[in-house]
Scaffold this active site. Structure first.
Site: not given
Length: 306
Positions: A106, A102-104
């Site tokens: 990713g 998720h987010s960073m």
């Protein structure tokens, strides 16, 4: 039962990397990577809704959650997070596994795929495209690098003791910094993200994490690297998230290049799904994404599509 989890600790030269695990240890391995300043609890609501025959391990990156902070004087380089992933995979003796970020997390997952493609069978990106885009302006790039060094030295000079807050104030501060988080989601992250002291709650995260040195890529590199990934990729973007697909077209030529690559070569193995929700949709409303992720995890054919 996926509502039950166990705590894991992996020794590293500067301490340990903490993680939590759900499901049967002999199940298909899935390593879950949280976002910047978050922790493994970001997956607490999602994982119980996913296929029960997988073994899910959600790790805390160094300086986050219950993991050790990096040694004094060390900055947090983006590639250090990638090496955290490799250390955990080695400790678990996983030779090939699925990555979900998720987010960073990713971006870390994407970089890990680019560097160790033989180790990843599927890649799930939540509110992330798999990389960090470099500033197009050289001066902006230089300024960002200088800021990393200046902030680190400034933090060292201050040597501040972490601030203690009441549980209410700690949650309020977290929600103010993350407008996409619900109060329930914030409380879940806080369970692992803070420690109770006589003076109040103290955030666990290392202040130096804010000075993270990013590993940025140009538009051309991003497109080439995405074309290189041959495993199955699922990208989930939220309509009111940080990527906001319907508003991206006007942003920069990166999106145009990415869309063209999608149309020509990438759609064969990369599935892009837009869902209602915010940046933390997987935590706030996990049922919105759980079915999509479950179908992707259980699909057998090498070029899976929903």
């Amino acid at each position: 039962i996926l509502n039950m989890f166990s705590e894991l600790k992996f020794p590293v030269p500067w301490g340990h990397v903490a993680a939590k695990a759900w499901g049967p240890s002999e199940g298909h391995p899935v390593l879950c990577l949280h976002g910047w300043l978050d922790n493994a609890n970001t997956f607490d609501k999602l994982i119980p809704l996913l296929p029960r025959d997988c073994y899910y391990v959600a790790m805390d990156f160094s300086g986050h959650g219950l993991s050790s902070h990096r040694p004094a004087g060390s900055p947090y380089h983006f590639l250090d997070y990638v090496s955290d992933v490799l250390r955990v995979a080695a400790a678990l003796q996983w030779r090939r596994f699925t990555l979900m970020g998720h987010s960073m997390g990713g971006s870390v997952a994407g970089m890990f795929c680019f560097l160790y493609p033989e180790m990843v069978d599927k890649l799930i990106l939540l509110e992330n495209l798999g990389f960090l885009l470099a500033p197009e302006d050289t001066e902006a790039w230089l300024k960002s690098k200088r800021m990393v060094i200046d902030r680190l030295l400034s933090l060292e000079a201050k040597q501040q003791t972490p601030k203690a807050r009441s549980p209410e104030a700690a949650l309020q501060r977290l929600l103010e910094a993350n407008r996409h988080l619900t109060a329930e989601g914030g409380a879940i992250l806080l369970q692992r993200g803070a420690t109770e002291t006589p003076a109040g709650l103290v955030y666990n995260r290392d202040m130096r994490v804010r000075t993270q040195n990013r590993e940025s890529l140009t538009v051309e590199q991003c497109v080439k690297l995405l074309q290189k990934i041959q495993d199955r990729v699922l990208i989930i973007v939220a309509r009111d998230g940080l990527l906001v697909p319907h508003k991206l077209d006007s942003r920069n030529h990166f999106v145009k290049a990415l869309r063209e690559a999608f149309e020509s070569t990438l759609r064969e193995h990369i599935q892009l799904v837009e869902v209602p929700g915010s940046h933390f949709v997987h935590l706030n409303e996990p049922e919105v994404v759980s079915g999509i992720i479950s179908n992707f995890l259980t699909a057998q054919n090498t070029r899976a599509r929903l």
